[in-house]
Motif scaffolding. Structure first.
Motif, PDB file in Angstrom:
ATOM      1  N   ARG A  80       3.067   6.405  -6.920  1.00 25.85           N
ATOM      2  CA  ARG A  80       2.182   7.360  -7.551  1.00 25.85           C
ATOM      3  C   ARG A  80       2.715   8.781  -7.379  1.00 25.85           C
ATOM      4  O   ARG A  80       2.776   9.559  -8.322  1.00 25.85           O
ATOM      5  CB  ARG A  80       0.775   7.237  -6.975  1.00 25.85           C
ATOM      6  CG  ARG A  80      -0.256   7.920  -7.852  1.00 25.85           C
ATOM      7  CD  ARG A  80      -1.644   7.660  -7.388  1.00 25.85           C
ATOM      8  NE  ARG A  80      -1.873   8.308  -6.101  1.00 25.85           N
ATOM      9  CZ  ARG A  80      -3.070   8.651  -5.667  1.00 25.85           C
ATOM     10  NH1 ARG A  80      -4.120   8.384  -6.379  1.00 25.85           N
ATOM     11  NH2 ARG A  80      -3.212   9.229  -4.508  1.00 25.85           N
TER      12      ARG A  80
ATOM     13  N   GLN B  93     -29.010 -18.915 -35.236  1.00 27.42           N
ATOM     14  CA  GLN B  93     -30.049 -18.688 -36.223  1.00 27.42           C
ATOM     15  C   GLN B  93     -30.702 -17.310 -36.101  1.00 27.42           C
ATOM     16  O   GLN B  93     -31.116 -16.738 -37.096  1.00 27.42           O
ATOM     17  CB  GLN B  93     -31.116 -19.776 -36.049  1.00 27.42           C
ATOM     18  CG  GLN B  93     -31.843 -20.068 -37.336  1.00 27.42           C
ATOM     19  CD  GLN B  93     -32.774 -21.232 -37.137  1.00 27.42           C
ATOM     20  OE1 GLN B  93     -32.662 -21.988 -36.188  1.00 27.42           O
ATOM     21  NE2 GLN B  93     -33.720 -21.366 -38.027  1.00 27.42           N
ATOM     22  N   TYR B  94     -30.798 -16.783 -34.902  1.00 30.37           N
ATOM     23  CA  TYR B  94     -31.556 -15.542 -34.737  1.00 30.37           C
ATOM     24  C   TYR B  94     -30.721 -14.331 -34.395  1.00 30.37           C
ATOM     25  O   TYR B  94     -31.209 -13.224 -34.393  1.00 30.37           O
ATOM     26  CB  TYR B  94     -32.638 -15.728 -33.669  1.00 30.37           C
ATOM     27  CG  TYR B  94     -33.728 -16.615 -34.137  1.00 30.37           C
ATOM     28  CD1 TYR B  94     -34.550 -16.201 -35.187  1.00 30.37           C
ATOM     29  CD2 TYR B  94     -33.921 -17.864 -33.599  1.00 30.37           C
ATOM     30  CE1 TYR B  94     -35.530 -17.018 -35.667  1.00 30.37           C
ATOM     31  CE2 TYR B  94     -34.901 -18.693 -34.065  1.00 30.37           C
ATOM     32  CZ  TYR B  94     -35.714 -18.264 -35.097  1.00 30.37           C
ATOM     33  OH  TYR B  94     -36.679 -19.071 -35.562  1.00 30.37           O
TER      34      TYR B  94
ATOM     35  N   LEU C  28       5.378  -6.566  -4.023  1.00 30.06           N
ATOM     36  CA  LEU C  28       4.641  -7.710  -3.488  1.00 30.06           C
ATOM     37  C   LEU C  28       5.055  -9.038  -4.110  1.00 30.06           C
ATOM     38  O   LEU C  28       5.293 -10.019  -3.403  1.00 30.06           O
ATOM     39  CB  LEU C  28       3.141  -7.477  -3.706  1.00 30.06           C
ATOM     40  CG  LEU C  28       2.219  -8.449  -2.993  1.00 30.06           C
ATOM     41  CD1 LEU C  28       2.294  -8.251  -1.491  1.00 30.06           C
ATOM     42  CD2 LEU C  28       0.793  -8.286  -3.479  1.00 30.06           C
TER      43      LEU C  28
ATOM     44  N   VAL D 120       0.855  -1.194   0.000  1.00 31.55           N
ATOM     45  CA  VAL D 120       0.000   0.000   0.000  1.00 31.55           C
ATOM     46  C   VAL D 120       0.885   1.236   0.000  1.00 31.55           C
ATOM     47  O   VAL D 120       0.704   2.173  -0.791  1.00 31.55           O
ATOM     48  CB  VAL D 120      -0.924   0.009   1.237  1.00 31.55           C
ATOM     49  CG1 VAL D 120      -1.779   1.262   1.231  1.00 31.55           C
ATOM     50  CG2 VAL D 120      -1.794  -1.222   1.247  1.00 31.55           C
TER      51      VAL D 120
ATOM     52  N   TYR E 274       0.486   1.111  -8.884  1.00 30.11           N
ATOM     53  CA  TYR E 274       0.321  -0.347  -8.950  1.00 30.11           C
ATOM     54  C   TYR E 274       1.621  -1.020  -9.369  1.00 30.11           C
ATOM     55  O   TYR E 274       1.977  -2.091  -8.883  1.00 30.11           O
ATOM     56  CB  TYR E 274      -0.769  -0.710  -9.972  1.00 30.11           C
ATOM     57  CG  TYR E 274      -2.162  -0.370  -9.513  1.00 30.11           C
ATOM     58  CD1 TYR E 274      -2.634  -0.838  -8.287  1.00 30.11           C
ATOM     59  CD2 TYR E 274      -3.003   0.411 -10.291  1.00 30.11           C
ATOM     60  CE1 TYR E 274      -3.897  -0.520  -7.865  1.00 30.11           C
ATOM     61  CE2 TYR E 274      -4.271   0.741  -9.870  1.00 30.11           C
ATOM     62  CZ  TYR E 274      -4.719   0.270  -8.652  1.00 30.11           C
ATOM     63  OH  TYR E 274      -5.963   0.576  -8.235  1.00 30.11           O
TER      64      TYR E 274
ATOM     65  N   PHE F 170       2.496   1.704  -3.244  1.00 27.86           N
ATOM     66  CA  PHE F 170       1.561   2.271  -4.214  1.00 27.86           C
ATOM     67  C   PHE F 170       1.597   3.794  -4.165  1.00 27.86           C
ATOM     68  O   PHE F 170       1.748   4.469  -5.179  1.00 27.86           O
ATOM     69  CB  PHE F 170       0.151   1.757  -3.908  1.00 27.86           C
ATOM     70  CG  PHE F 170      -0.912   2.419  -4.723  1.00 27.86           C
ATOM     71  CD1 PHE F 170      -1.174   1.992  -6.018  1.00 27.86           C
ATOM     72  CD2 PHE F 170      -1.642   3.477  -4.211  1.00 27.86           C
ATOM     73  CE1 PHE F 170      -2.141   2.616  -6.768  1.00 27.86           C
ATOM     74  CE2 PHE F 170      -2.606   4.097  -4.965  1.00 27.86           C
ATOM     75  CZ  PHE F 170      -2.862   3.665  -6.248  1.00 27.86           C
ATOM     76  N   TYR F 171       1.487   4.319  -2.915  1.00 27.28           N
ATOM     77  CA  TYR F 171       1.454   5.785  -2.786  1.00 27.28           C
ATOM     78  C   TYR F 171       2.784   6.400  -3.176  1.00 27.28           C
ATOM     79  O   TYR F 171       2.827   7.445  -3.832  1.00 27.28           O
ATOM     80  CB  TYR F 171       1.057   6.183  -1.364  1.00 27.28           C
ATOM     81  CG  TYR F 171      -0.422   6.002  -1.166  1.00 27.28           C
ATOM     82  CD1 TYR F 171      -1.309   6.845  -1.835  1.00 27.28           C
ATOM     83  CD2 TYR F 171      -0.942   4.977  -0.385  1.00 27.28           C
ATOM     84  CE1 TYR F 171      -2.674   6.670  -1.698  1.00 27.28           C
ATOM     85  CE2 TYR F 171      -2.289   4.804  -0.238  1.00 27.28           C
ATOM     86  CZ  TYR F 171      -3.158   5.645  -0.896  1.00 27.28           C
ATOM     87  OH  TYR F 171      -4.505   5.470  -0.783  1.00 27.28           O
TER      88      TYR F 171
ATOM     89  N   GLY G 297      -1.959   6.458 -11.051  1.00 29.97           N
ATOM     90  CA  GLY G 297      -2.315   5.252 -10.312  1.00 29.97           C
ATOM     91  C   GLY G 297      -1.576   4.021 -10.820  1.00 29.97           C
ATOM     92  O   GLY G 297      -1.187   3.148 -10.051  1.00 29.97           O
TER      93      GLY G 297
ATOM     94  N   MET H 153      -2.405 -13.089 -14.260  1.00 28.28           N
ATOM     95  CA  MET H 153      -3.188 -13.609 -13.129  1.00 28.28           C
ATOM     96  C   MET H 153      -4.493 -14.210 -13.627  1.00 28.28           C
ATOM     97  O   MET H 153      -4.936 -15.259 -13.150  1.00 28.28           O
ATOM     98  CB  MET H 153      -3.468 -12.496 -12.121  1.00 28.28           C
ATOM     99  CG  MET H 153      -2.215 -12.078 -11.374  1.00 28.28           C
ATOM    100  SD  MET H 153      -2.544 -11.223  -9.832  1.00 28.28           S
ATOM    101  CE  MET H 153      -3.444  -9.810 -10.339  1.00 28.28           C
TER     102      MET H 153
ATOM    103  N   ILE I  79       3.300  -3.887  -7.216  1.00 28.18           N
ATOM    104  CA  ILE I  79       3.518  -5.243  -7.721  1.00 28.18           C
ATOM    105  C   ILE I  79       4.983  -5.644  -7.560  1.00 28.18           C
ATOM    106  O   ILE I  79       5.288  -6.759  -7.132  1.00 28.18           O
ATOM    107  CB  ILE I  79       3.083  -5.333  -9.199  1.00 28.18           C
ATOM    108  CG1 ILE I  79       1.565  -5.302  -9.285  1.00 28.18           C
ATOM    109  CG2 ILE I  79       3.613  -6.595  -9.846  1.00 28.18           C
ATOM    110  CD1 ILE I  79       1.041  -5.144 -10.676  1.00 28.18           C
TER     111      ILE I  79
END
Lengths: 309, 450
Positions: B10, B448-449, B42, B3, B35, B6-7, B31, B158, B39
């Motif tokens: 960013r 068919q339809y 992690l 987390v 991520y 992530f920040y 963003g 994934m 990643i």
């Protein structure tokens, strides 16, 4: 993984909430605008007044008197009176949602299958009230045939498509008679030449224009008195459209034809009279020439000159 | 930690282009750089964690064995396993078989110490790797880094991993059934299994045992299955189809809104419940009724099981037929009505023929469901493998036999047990063929339809 998800949601939430707030505002604005439009519509209704032109005709066969149709609370057709004679082509025109298709479907009681639909007023066919209890809607639909917007041949062979009506109504006593009916109907619908060598192939394999002519052949095979056509050419190209229009011209010698169309050129080409509908009201009915050259009502003029609709 | 990564990622991406106002100069949205960093933080750590958790017990056990006295190291593998088990139990404070001597408690102590050490190393390693990964990612962030593409690639991987789990499991099951069945066919000839008329899977466990030599003719099982399935379809198809016709074309909106959920409840009843309903209520009733008519009815008749199975399948048939009927465009309905057909003429001459492929597909799916159904027949059909077409007699089905073969104690390499795999394989092949056939019919109809 759990941590990933957390970071995910903590990031996404605020912007998505902003988005919600943003989308809601225009929705409210739209509602308000809608309301304004509705108010405008109400004003116009007051303006429309009585139907102008001439709703009566010589030798009337289908007579609609003060017809009202409701879909639940929605008043779709308001007090429409119209006479249709036995050998004419009458075109119903008007902007989308004006009730012209609804009116058309009243004439063979196709609205019966819609649970919430309610019809009041009188519609008679050759002097018989078609909405009376004794009148069988099934028998009515054999006398008032219908051709739909999208060609809808049954997933059967070309022959069986045309033979379907005569079979269920017992119009043919033996195979030879049935052959003759199918043959004649295809001939009259101008399709015989194209399909006579492949009567056993499925009707759904034909081109759009051929399918629509097959549907017309299927309709005239039951020998109806009136043919209703609900935008029969809107799914077809100009060449197929021209063929269907020629066909209508020929058929009008024997049948009354009521056609709903969005194309004013088509209305001008095929019909003898034109009825202009607006917001469930019948605004103006008159000879086609008169409607297109000298409309009496302001709304009709606006519509045919392209200012509304 | 991811987390935070992530920040960090960013904010760095934003800072690199000089504040949020210049966000458009980045290749991807900020963003995605977040991520990307998360990643990197992690995934390597997670991979190490997984590998560690998988390998740790073996390494620790090996180290414990190294510490044991030589005489115990020389034990046979089986006995060594027992010993290790004892040490582990002792370490966990559980009951221990045999006496606890000094060697044993010593080993247990060492086991505990090693485990604790390994946990500590693991924690440091993962956190370190996480930090390292995040740092590498942090350094790699540049305005022209294609962060979105990288992140989407990982997400794609994934998704692929998730979808391959189901596929590989299926392949694994099929292969294991196949190999066991092949072992069975080494003991019993395929021809005997496929065409033999006698089923009595009792094999002698010991050489001196008196008893049957076992015969594995599967024909009576498949005829029993077919008989019960036929009875079930005899009930389910007409009732289900008529239900569907009524609900799709005739019922008012209100009736439909009540009846459809009720039918779905019928589909939600566990088959066990249907099973004892069949065994305790329907079977005695069938027998009494039969006897009052002067017929001899077994108390576990094929009829009772078939009837109840038919009832169970009604919702399946009716809902699939309902879908097929509703899929017929309303233009067909209008066209038929517009030509002056009555509702029933519209139904029988236009809608049903148009919906027929869909209905047939639905019925085939129902058949394969009936063939594979187990619980009802275990409870209500018999065990006797009678070769008969008389619905009042007891018959047995493939699924019942699989259950009885595998319930209870037996060796896993006797013909009796392996026969279950052969039966399972046959059943699988039959239902697979039916399903493929049914689904292809349904799909053809849909094209068919559209």
């Amino acid at each position: 993984m759990a941590r990933m998800t957390e970071s995910n949601s903590s990031d996404e939430q605020p912007p998505s909430m902003e988005l919600d707030a943003e989308t809601e505002v225009p929705t409210e604005a739209a509602v308000a605008a809608n309301g304004a439009q509705l108010a405008l519509a109400e004003e116009q209704i007051v303006d429309i007044g009585e139907t102008v032109g001439n709703v009566r005709c010589e030798d009337p066969y289908v007579v609609a008197e003060n017809v009202n149709v409701f879909y639940g609370d929605n008043h779709a057709i308001k007090d429409v009176t119209l006479e249709i004679s036995k050998k004419e082509v009458i075109a119903l025109i008007g902007p989308s949602g004006c009730g012209k298709s609804t009116f058309l479907r009243c004439l063979n009681r196709m609205n019966d299958s819609i649970e919430t639909a309610r019809v009041s007023g009188d519609i008679s066919l050759g002097g018989q009230d078609i909405y009376s209890k004794e009148f069988d809607p099934v028998a009515l639909r054999a006398r008032v045939g219908m051709v739909f917007q999208k060609p809808n041949p049954f997933p059967k062979s070309i022959y069986d498509n045309v033979a379907y009506g005569p079979r269920i109504h017992g119009l043919a006593n033996d195979r030879a008679e049935l052959d003759e009916i199918v043959h004649n109907s295809l001939e009259r619908a101008g399709l015989l030449k194209e399909v006579k060598d492949r009567m056993d192939e499925p009707g759904t394999g034909l081109s759009g224009g051929q399918q629509q002519r097959l549907c017309i052949a299927r309709t005239i095979a039951v020998n109806p008195e009136v043919i209703l056509m609900d935008e029969p050419c809107s799914a077809l190209d100009p060449i197929a459209t021209a063929r269907i229009e020629d066909l209508m011209d020929e058929l009008s010698e024997d049948y009354a034809i009521v056609i709903v169309t969005h194309s004013m050129q088509q209305a001008a080409r095929v019909s003898g009279r034109v009825a202009y509908f607006h917001l469930g009201l019948l605004v103006e009915v008159d000879e086609t020439d008169k409607i297109f050259t000298n409309p009496q009502h302001k709304l009709t003029e606006d519509y045919i000159t392209g200012r509304i609709g | 930690m991811s987390v935070a990564a992530f920040y960090v990622g960013r904010s760095r991406s934003i800072a690199l282009v000089g504040g949020p106002k210049h966000g458009t100069e980045l290749h991807s949205l900020p963003g995605y750089y977040g991520y990307f960093t998360a990643i990197w933080c992690l995934l390597p750590a997670l991979a190490v964690l997984l590998a560690w958790v998988l390998l740790e017990p073996r390494v620790v056990v090996a180290m414990v064995i190294q510490g044991l006295p030589a005489e115990q190291q020389a034990l046979s593998p089986g006995e060594l396993d027992l010993l290790i088990n004892n040490i582990q139990n002792l370490a966990a404070g559980d009951a221990v078989s045999g006496t606890v001597d000094a060697v044993l408690s010593d080993a247990a102590q060492r086991f505990l110490a090693l485990t604790a050490l390994s946990r500590r190393i693991l924690a440091i390693l993962t956190l370190g790797l996480g930090g390292l990964g995040a740092a590498i990612a942090w350094r790699r962030i540049r305005p022209d880094l294609r962060a979105r593409n990288r992140v989407e690639q990982i997400v794609l991987l994934m998704l692929i991993a998730a979808s391959s789990i189901a596929i590989f499991t299926t392949v694994g099951i099929v292969l294991s059934v196949l190999f066991e069945a092949i072992r069975f066919f080494q003991q019993v000839p395929v021809t005997e299994f496929l065409f033999g008329l006698n089923w009595s899977p009792q094999t002698a466990i010991r050489a001196d045992q008196v008893g049957s030599s076992g015969s594995f003719g599967a024909v009576p099982l498949f005829t029993g299955t077919l008989l019960i399935t036929a009875i079930a379809m005899f009930v389910a198809v007409p009732v289900g189809l008529m239900t569907a016709i009524y609900l799709a074309e005739y019922s008012s909106h209100r009736v439909r809104s009540i009846a459809k959920p009720l039918l779905e409840v019928l589909a939600g009843i566990p088959t066990v419940v249907y099973g004892f309903f069949a065994a305790l209520t329907v079977a005695p009733w069938v027998r009494r009724t039969g006897e009052s008519l002067g017929l001899e009815v077994a108390s576990e008749s094929a009829l009772a099981a078939g009837l109840v199975m038919g009832i169970m399948i009604i919702p399946l048939v009716s809902s699939l037929s309902d879908d097929a009927i509703n899929a017929v465009p309303s233009a067909m309905r209008d066209g038929a009505l517009g030509l002056g057909s009555t509702r029933s003429e519209t139904m029988t001459r236009v809608i049903l023929p148009a919906a027929l492929p869909g209905i047939v597909g639905g019925v085939l799916l129902a058949v394969s469901r009936a063939i594979g159904e187990t619980m009802i027949v275990v409870m209500a059909a018999g065990l006797a493998a009678n070769l008969t077409a008389n619905p009042f007699e007891a018959v047995t089905t493939v699924t019942v036999q699989i259950v009885t073969l595998l319930v209870g104690d037996q060796e896993f390499d006797s013909a009796k047990t392996l026969a279950a795999f052969a039966l399972g394989l046959m059943l699988f092949v039959v239902t697979l063929i039916l399903n493929v056939f049914g689904l292809s019919v349904v799909r053809k109809y849909r094209e068919q339809y559209d």
